[in-house]
Design a protein around this motif. Structure first.
Motif, PDB file in Angstrom:
ATOM      1  N   GLU A   1      14.537 -21.190  41.609  1.00 21.36           N
ATOM      2  CA  GLU A   1      14.840 -20.305  42.753  1.00 21.36           C
ATOM      3  C   GLU A   1      16.346 -20.116  42.943  1.00 21.36           C
ATOM      4  O   GLU A   1      16.891 -20.247  44.051  1.00 21.36           O
ATOM      5  CB  GLU A   1      14.193 -20.829  44.033  1.00 21.36           C
ATOM      6  N   LEU A   2      17.020 -19.781  41.835  1.00 26.59           N
ATOM      7  CA  LEU A   2      18.453 -19.505  41.858  1.00 26.59           C
ATOM      8  C   LEU A   2      18.700 -18.094  41.321  1.00 26.59           C
ATOM      9  O   LEU A   2      18.047 -17.675  40.360  1.00 26.59           O
ATOM     10  CB  LEU A   2      19.214 -20.518  40.995  1.00 26.59           C
ATOM     11  N   PRO A   3      19.625 -17.347  41.887  1.00 25.11           N
ATOM     12  CA  PRO A   3      19.899 -15.989  41.403  1.00 25.11           C
ATOM     13  C   PRO A   3      20.593 -15.996  40.045  1.00 25.11           C
ATOM     14  O   PRO A   3      21.377 -16.900  39.737  1.00 25.11           O
ATOM     15  CB  PRO A   3      20.795 -15.400  42.492  1.00 25.11           C
ATOM     16  N   PHE A   4      20.331 -14.979  39.237  1.00 26.24           N
ATOM     17  CA  PHE A   4      20.954 -14.827  37.915  1.00 26.24           C
ATOM     18  C   PHE A   4      20.747 -13.389  37.479  1.00 26.24           C
ATOM     19  O   PHE A   4      20.053 -12.616  38.142  1.00 26.24           O
ATOM     20  CB  PHE A   4      20.329 -15.785  36.895  1.00 26.24           C
ATOM     21  N   LYS A   5      21.350 -13.037  36.339  1.00 26.87           N
ATOM     22  CA  LYS A   5      21.158 -11.702  35.793  1.00 26.87           C
ATOM     23  C   LYS A   5      20.720 -11.780  34.328  1.00 26.87           C
ATOM     24  O   LYS A   5      21.112 -12.698  33.602  1.00 26.87           O
ATOM     25  CB  LYS A   5      22.451 -10.878  35.901  1.00 26.87           C
ATOM     26  N   VAL A   6      19.921 -10.791  33.936  1.00 25.27           N
ATOM     27  CA  VAL A   6      19.516 -10.628  32.542  1.00 25.27           C
ATOM     28  C   VAL A   6      20.176  -9.353  32.033  1.00 25.27           C
ATOM     29  O   VAL A   6      20.100  -8.300  32.679  1.00 25.27           O
ATOM     30  CB  VAL A   6      17.988 -10.536  32.402  1.00 25.27           C
ATOM     31  N   THR A   7      20.842  -9.443  30.901  1.00 27.06           N
ATOM     32  CA  THR A   7      21.567  -8.293  30.345  1.00 27.06           C
ATOM     33  C   THR A   7      20.880  -7.772  29.083  1.00 27.06           C
ATOM     34  O   THR A   7      20.017  -8.435  28.495  1.00 27.06           O
ATOM     35  CB  THR A   7      23.016  -8.685  30.006  1.00 27.06           C
TER      36      THR A   7
END
Length: 513
Positions: free
Chosen positions: A216-222
């Motif tokens: 439950e931590l924010p992140f990004k997928v590129t």
């Protein structure tokens, strides 16, 4: 006891999801790559090249950049009670409660004109300048700007979630001092990203992304292939065909793609706040935050291109286009799917994917088309949220669940803007600057902004081809940096959250549910 039981069930469900998702993740990646192959060159609409009158563009940019700024402050009646101010009276909440007690019998009937503008295709004052500056580019293209990315963290994400080591947070005031909200033409020379980024095409990266999602931590997928392909495909001509065209008339005979529904909203400036129209009583609350307008998609897109070309000022009218795919569409015959479901298979698939990982909890796909400067008031979603940027770029300012008391959230459930804040954080820049605008700011807004500027936050620029994960109950405040298209899908509520940043319990305590 009931609360303990719910938490126990939540822990068990989380373990089951982790095991299941490990099995489906690689299949999801294969599915997406397969769908990209289907999107051939024949499916893509080419943008028509427009000869640009550079002299007209330069003159328009200079004219718009030299005009003095006019600020619109929040009506004090729409702000919640300031902490430790027991003498403050919330007149709107009192009036709404009185209406509710009487079964809303005494509520004056809202009229169509209170919430809608019927332009009936009449030519708008801005259209002449829009045609003179056609083809003009934004002053800053955030899809190609310079970015600095963080190094990969060694500690496992579940440990990071317990200690608060990630994501690194700063006070909202610090974030907006470094890069003021409305300074779209003067960003930092290098935008420093602090969220972890994972490459969709790297299996090890996606294993890490799954671990961050479960923590439950924010992140990004590129580098998401289907999002990149959709970005190439979703030209204004293609979108106009799907929203304004006559698709779907021969569906029964097997031809055509169903026409998609959408609507435009008009704001008196660039600050937009969600509200439920049926709960907005104009007789006691005044005009609503935005109005629905009868623009076609083509006209909305024309204004969005114009806003980029001239560098539209924050205090001028802005427009926003919204569209949604119903949650039932994914279960219907694929021949009846609208273009969003067809073009975003990782979001629409009836089976679990990395982005839509609990399909039964999906509430459809929501798409938002923004123009330069449009800012959405801070709010939270209960569902775990995957947000894909199809084109353009938006700035997201995220705050964890336990920051709720500092954000000025509307806490009365029957208020039409419930679970949103009506604070324009861009006004933090006026605090203590000695200007007449600061003196004109209502004292209640000033006090709330003094509180809000200390809320812990992290910001990120979400660019075309990327997907941002926003966990349950995390607050997000969004500014469209240029003409943009974004779609999101949710996968059910996570109750527990994290020990350090909180979750549903902290938000429920804050808003009084």
């Amino acid at each position: 006891q009931e609360g303990t039981k719910l938490q126990h069930q939540a822990v068990q469900a989380k373990h089951r999801r982790t095991e299941r998702d490990g099995n489906i993740m690689l299949d999801t990646m294969k599915l997406n790559r397969k769908n990209i192959d289907v999107m051939s060159q024949n499916d893509q609409e080419e943008e028509k090249e427009i000869p640009v009158n550079m002299e007209a563009v330069r003159e328009a940019k200079a004219r718009h950049s030299s005009k003095p700024r006019i600020y619109r402050f929040t009506d004090p009646h729409h702000l919640p009670q300031i902490p430790n101010a027991p003498d403050q009276v919330d007149y709107i909440e009192i009036a709404l409660k009185e209406r509710q007690k009487n079964g809303f019998k005494n509520q004056k009937r809202n009229h169509h004109a209170d919430f809608n503008i019927d332009y009936r295709s009449e030519r708008q004052p801005w259209e002449n300048e829009a045609e003179l500056t056609a083809g003009g580019e934004p002053n800053v293209d955030y899809t190609t700007w310079k970015y600095e990315y963080p190094t990969r963290l060694d500690n496992p994400p579940d440990m990071l979630a317990e200690t608060g080591e990630y994501p690194p947070m700063e006070p909202l005031g610090t974030v907006l001092e470094r890069w003021p909200q409305d300074e779209l033409d003067n960003p930092p020379s290098v935008i420093v990203e602090k969220l972890q980024h994972f490459d969709y095409n790297d299996p090890h990266d996606m294993e890490m992304a799954l671990a961050y999602r479960e923590a439950e931590l924010p992140f990004k997928v590129t580098n998401v292939p289907e999002i990149i392909a959709a970005g190439r495909k979703w030209t204004d001509e293609y979108l106009t065909l799907n929203f304004d065209g006559r698709h779907g008339k021969k569906l029964r005979g097997g031809g055509g793609i169903p026409k998609s529904k959408g609507r435009a909203q008009e704001g008196v400036d660039n600050f937009f706040s969600f509200f439920i129209a049926k709960f907005w009583d104009v007789s006691i609350m005044g005009p609503p935050p935005t109005l629905d307008v009868d623009f076609s998609f083509a006209k909305w897109a024309k204004h969005a291109r114009y806003a980029d070309a001239v560098g539209l000022e924050p205090d001028k009218k802005h427009y926003y286009w919204q569209s949604g795919v119903p949650k039932t569409e994914r279960l219907s015959d694929k021949n009846t799917w609208t273009f969003v479901s067809r073009d975003l298979p990782g979001f629409s698939d009836p089976e679990p994917t990395f982005f839509g990982f609990v399909p039964p909890k999906q509430k459809g796909i929501q798409c938002r088309f923004g123009e330069r400067g449009v800012t959405a008031a801070t709010h939270y979603d209960a569902g775990r949220n995957m947000i894909a940027m199809i084109s353009g770029a938006k700035r997201y300012i995220l705050s964890p669940p336990n920051a709720c008391p500092k954000l000025g959230m509307v806490v009365y459930k029957k208020h039409p803007a419930f679970r949103h804040s009506l604070l324009n954080f861009g006004h933090i820049s006026l605090l203590e600057n000695g200007s007449q605008d600061e003196k004109d700011m209502p004292s209640s807004e000033r006090k709330w902004l003094e509180i809000a500027k200390n809320a812990l936050t992290i910001d990120t620029v979400l660019k075309a081809g990327e997907v941002l994960y926003v966990p349950s109950h995390w607050f997000h405040y969004i500014t469209s940096l240029q003409k943009s298209a974004q779609c999101n899908v949710r996968s059910g509520r996570e109750i527990l959250g994290t020990k350090y940043f909180g979750g549903m319990k902290e938000v429920d305590k804050c808003i009084g549910t």
